[in-house]
Design a protein around this motif. Structure first.
Motif, PDB file in Angstrom:
ATOM      1  N   ASN A  54       4.519   2.819 -15.093  1.00 41.34           N
ATOM      2  CA  ASN A  54       5.033   3.572 -16.113  1.00 41.34           C
ATOM      3  C   ASN A  54       6.548   4.510 -15.258  1.00 41.34           C
ATOM      4  O   ASN A  54       7.515   4.873 -15.936  1.00 41.34           O
ATOM      5  CB  ASN A  54       5.123   3.960 -16.691  1.00 41.34           C
ATOM      6  N   MET A  55       6.239   4.521 -13.835  1.00 45.21           N
ATOM      7  CA  MET A  55       6.740   6.025 -13.428  1.00 45.21           C
ATOM      8  C   MET A  55       7.566   5.062 -12.468  1.00 45.21           C
ATOM      9  O   MET A  55       8.810   5.502 -12.111  1.00 45.21           O
ATOM     10  CB  MET A  55       6.003   6.291 -13.076  1.00 45.21           C
ATOM     11  N   TYR A  56       7.678   3.515 -12.110  1.00 45.96           N
ATOM     12  CA  TYR A  56       8.322   2.764 -10.522  1.00 45.96           C
ATOM     13  C   TYR A  56       8.755   1.394 -11.754  1.00 45.96           C
ATOM     14  O   TYR A  56       8.232   1.007 -12.075  1.00 45.96           O
ATOM     15  CB  TYR A  56       7.161   2.553  -9.814  1.00 45.96           C
ATOM     16  N   PRO A  57      10.069   1.193 -11.619  1.00 47.37           N
ATOM     17  CA  PRO A  57      10.423  -0.146 -12.111  1.00 47.37           C
ATOM     18  C   PRO A  57       9.714  -1.154 -11.416  1.00 47.37           C
ATOM     19  O   PRO A  57      10.458  -2.168 -11.884  1.00 47.37           O
ATOM     20  CB  PRO A  57      12.475  -0.321 -12.257  1.00 47.37           C
ATOM     21  N   GLU A  58       9.868  -0.984 -10.215  1.00 42.95           N
ATOM     22  CA  GLU A  58       8.948  -1.692  -8.921  1.00 42.95           C
ATOM     23  C   GLU A  58       8.366  -2.543  -9.623  1.00 42.95           C
ATOM     24  O   GLU A  58       7.400  -3.234  -8.675  1.00 42.95           O
ATOM     25  CB  GLU A  58       9.289  -1.522  -7.609  1.00 42.95           C
TER      26      GLU A  58
ATOM     27  N   SER B   3      -9.137   2.187 -13.425  1.00 35.51           N
ATOM     28  CA  SER B   3      -8.563   1.748 -12.382  1.00 35.51           C
ATOM     29  C   SER B   3      -6.637   1.043 -13.310  1.00 35.51           C
ATOM     30  O   SER B   3      -5.633   0.925 -13.424  1.00 35.51           O
ATOM     31  CB  SER B   3      -8.746   0.542 -11.748  1.00 35.51           C
ATOM     32  N   SER B   4      -7.170   0.188 -14.496  1.00 35.79           N
ATOM     33  CA  SER B   4      -6.744   0.098 -15.799  1.00 35.79           C
ATOM     34  C   SER B   4      -5.443   0.821 -15.988  1.00 35.79           C
ATOM     35  O   SER B   4      -4.365   0.710 -16.641  1.00 35.79           O
ATOM     36  CB  SER B   4      -6.782  -0.788 -16.681  1.00 35.79           C
ATOM     37  N   LEU B   5      -6.237   2.260 -16.282  1.00 33.99           N
ATOM     38  CA  LEU B   5      -5.658   3.030 -16.957  1.00 33.99           C
ATOM     39  C   LEU B   5      -4.335   4.240 -16.313  1.00 33.99           C
ATOM     40  O   LEU B   5      -3.406   3.565 -16.219  1.00 33.99           O
ATOM     41  CB  LEU B   5      -6.157   4.278 -17.534  1.00 33.99           C
ATOM     42  N   MET B   6      -4.872   4.281 -14.364  1.00 34.78           N
ATOM     43  CA  MET B   6      -4.032   4.467 -13.583  1.00 34.78           C
ATOM     44  C   MET B   6      -3.256   3.969 -13.268  1.00 34.78           C
ATOM     45  O   MET B   6      -2.116   3.686 -13.353  1.00 34.78           O
ATOM     46  CB  MET B   6      -5.234   4.107 -12.258  1.00 34.78           C
ATOM     47  N   ASN B   7      -4.073   1.844 -13.280  1.00 36.41           N
ATOM     48  CA  ASN B   7      -1.986   1.673 -12.970  1.00 36.41           C
ATOM     49  C   ASN B   7      -1.150   1.140 -14.119  1.00 36.41           C
ATOM     50  O   ASN B   7       0.247   1.157 -13.601  1.00 36.41           O
ATOM     51  CB  ASN B   7      -2.640  -0.333 -12.119  1.00 36.41           C
TER      52      ASN B   7
ATOM     53  N   VAL C 224       1.560   5.713  -3.547  1.00 34.29           N
ATOM     54  CA  VAL C 224       2.452   4.555  -4.300  1.00 34.29           C
ATOM     55  C   VAL C 224       3.819   4.723  -3.615  1.00 34.29           C
ATOM     56  O   VAL C 224       4.628   3.901  -3.449  1.00 34.29           O
ATOM     57  CB  VAL C 224       2.234   4.174  -5.570  1.00 34.29           C
ATOM     58  N   LYS C 225       4.131   6.037  -3.071  1.00 30.94           N
ATOM     59  CA  LYS C 225       5.434   5.953  -3.316  1.00 30.94           C
ATOM     60  C   LYS C 225       5.776   5.606  -1.865  1.00 30.94           C
ATOM     61  O   LYS C 225       6.711   5.347  -2.380  1.00 30.94           O
ATOM     62  CB  LYS C 225       5.264   7.401  -3.296  1.00 30.94           C
ATOM     63  N   GLU C 226       5.130   6.408  -1.363  1.00 29.36           N
ATOM     64  CA  GLU C 226       4.989   5.229   0.351  1.00 29.36           C
ATOM     65  C   GLU C 226       4.876   4.244   0.571  1.00 29.36           C
ATOM     66  O   GLU C 226       5.998   3.327   1.507  1.00 29.36           O
ATOM     67  CB  GLU C 226       4.970   6.107   1.278  1.00 29.36           C
ATOM     68  N   TYR C 227       4.231   3.468  -0.292  1.00 33.38           N
ATOM     69  CA  TYR C 227       3.776   2.357   0.005  1.00 33.38           C
ATOM     70  C   TYR C 227       5.167   1.630  -0.820  1.00 33.38           C
ATOM     71  O   TYR C 227       5.965   0.508  -0.071  1.00 33.38           O
ATOM     72  CB  TYR C 227       2.418   2.060  -0.909  1.00 33.38           C
ATOM     73  N   LEU C 228       6.207   1.784  -1.742  1.00 32.59           N
ATOM     74  CA  LEU C 228       7.051   0.988  -2.163  1.00 32.59           C
ATOM     75  C   LEU C 228       7.991   1.627  -1.002  1.00 32.59           C
ATOM     76  O   LEU C 228       8.565   0.328  -0.900  1.00 32.59           O
ATOM     77  CB  LEU C 228       7.458   2.100  -3.628  1.00 32.59           C
TER      78      LEU C 228
ATOM     79  N   GLU D 135      -2.456   6.011  -6.602  1.00 34.04           N
ATOM     80  CA  GLU D 135      -0.956   6.899  -7.432  1.00 34.04           C
ATOM     81  C   GLU D 135      -0.401   7.890  -5.905  1.00 34.04           C
ATOM     82  O   GLU D 135       0.554   8.025  -5.978  1.00 34.04           O
ATOM     83  CB  GLU D 135      -1.123   7.743  -8.162  1.00 34.04           C
ATOM     84  N   GLU D 136      -1.204   8.927  -5.632  1.00 37.03           N
ATOM     85  CA  GLU D 136      -1.388   9.181  -4.530  1.00 37.03           C
ATOM     86  C   GLU D 136      -0.745   8.499  -3.174  1.00 37.03           C
ATOM     87  O   GLU D 136       0.865   8.848  -2.636  1.00 37.03           O
ATOM     88  CB  GLU D 136      -2.441  10.095  -3.565  1.00 37.03           C
TER      89      GLU D 136
END
Length: 247
Positions: free
Chosen positions: A47-51, A38-42, A14-18, A11-12
């Motif tokens: 849900n946060m990112y359309p990509e 990890s399933s819950l995190m994913n 993912v923004k830059e990664y995307l 989660e930390e």
């Protein structure tokens, strides 16, 4: 547009990664899970990112932490539209076989769930080819064989069962037999993956992998097949969309 069909990201990060991925025309990523946390995190990330789309499941290395009652949690997660598959699940005998029977039981639990909810599966298999194939024959499912690096004969067995083969950084390694093997498998049966942060392609081997490296793998695949890079992009992307029902 490229799709990374198998990656791991926090989660930390993912923004830059995307952002890095999108710059390289990798516009959809599918995250794989290893356990319930990890399933819950994913699912949260997706849900946060359309990509971002995701798979939920238990990696064979984590079967000792799995409880039968967990299956209801996974069933509930699979109701989310961003959850496109069950995975990664499967068998891994590389580090010993003392929990082989438990791995098989958990594998079957998730294959049954996939049949129940009509979802594809993402399969991890290492040093367990025959058990994997024989068990998959019992279920009428589709999905992806993650990190495929076996022989043409093994690949064709998976293809006959209705699976696509995930091609990643191993293809780019200098002495990889996979470059010859893919010539016999057909582009229509392949998808691209990174398995980030693992298995970085050449020339970044040994460094942390990211989805942004998918075009590097695609270029080596195109060269191996004698195909145009755009054709590889188009076909592997459509294959991934069809497996995961992403439209």
């Amino acid at each position: 547009m490229f799709i990374d069909t198998h990656c791991h990201v926090s989660e930390e990060e993912v923004k830059e990664y995307l952002e890095n991925a999108i710059k390289e025309n990798v516009r959809i990523i599918v995250t794989a899970s290893e356990d319930l946390d990890s399933s819950l995190m994913n699912v949260r990330i997706s849900n946060m990112y359309p990509e971002v789309f995701t798979c939920v499941g238990v990696h064979p290395s984590n079967v000792r932490d799995y409880k039968e009652s967990d299956i209801d949690n996974y069933r509930e997660l699979l109701m989310n539209d961003k959850v496109v598959a069950i995975g990664e699940i499967g068998l891994d005998y590389y580090y010993g076989k003392e929990d082989r029977e438990l791995q098989i039981k958990v594998f079957r639990d998730f294959l049954k769930l996939a049949s129940e909810v009509d979802k594809p599966v993402v399969i991890h298999t290492r040093d367990a080819v025959m058990d994997t194939i024989n068990i998959l024959k019992e279920y009428n499912l589709k999905g992806i064989i993650h990190c495929f690096s076996s022989s043409k004969e093994v690949g064709m067995e998976y293809i006959k069962l209705g699976y696509k083969l995930g091609i990643g950084g191993v293809l780019t390694f200098k002495n990889s037999n996979l470059r010859n093997t893919v010539k016999s498998l057909g582009l229509e049966n392949l998808v691209l993956e990174t398995d980030s942060p693992f298995l970085s392609p050449e020339p970044y081997r040994g460094k942390e992998n990211e989805s942004k490296n998918i075009p590097i793998i695609a270029k080596v695949l195109a060269d191996s097949l004698g195909q145009d890079l755009f054709r590889v992009e188009e076909v592997t992307t459509n294959n991934a969309k069809d497996i995961f029902d992403i439209h």
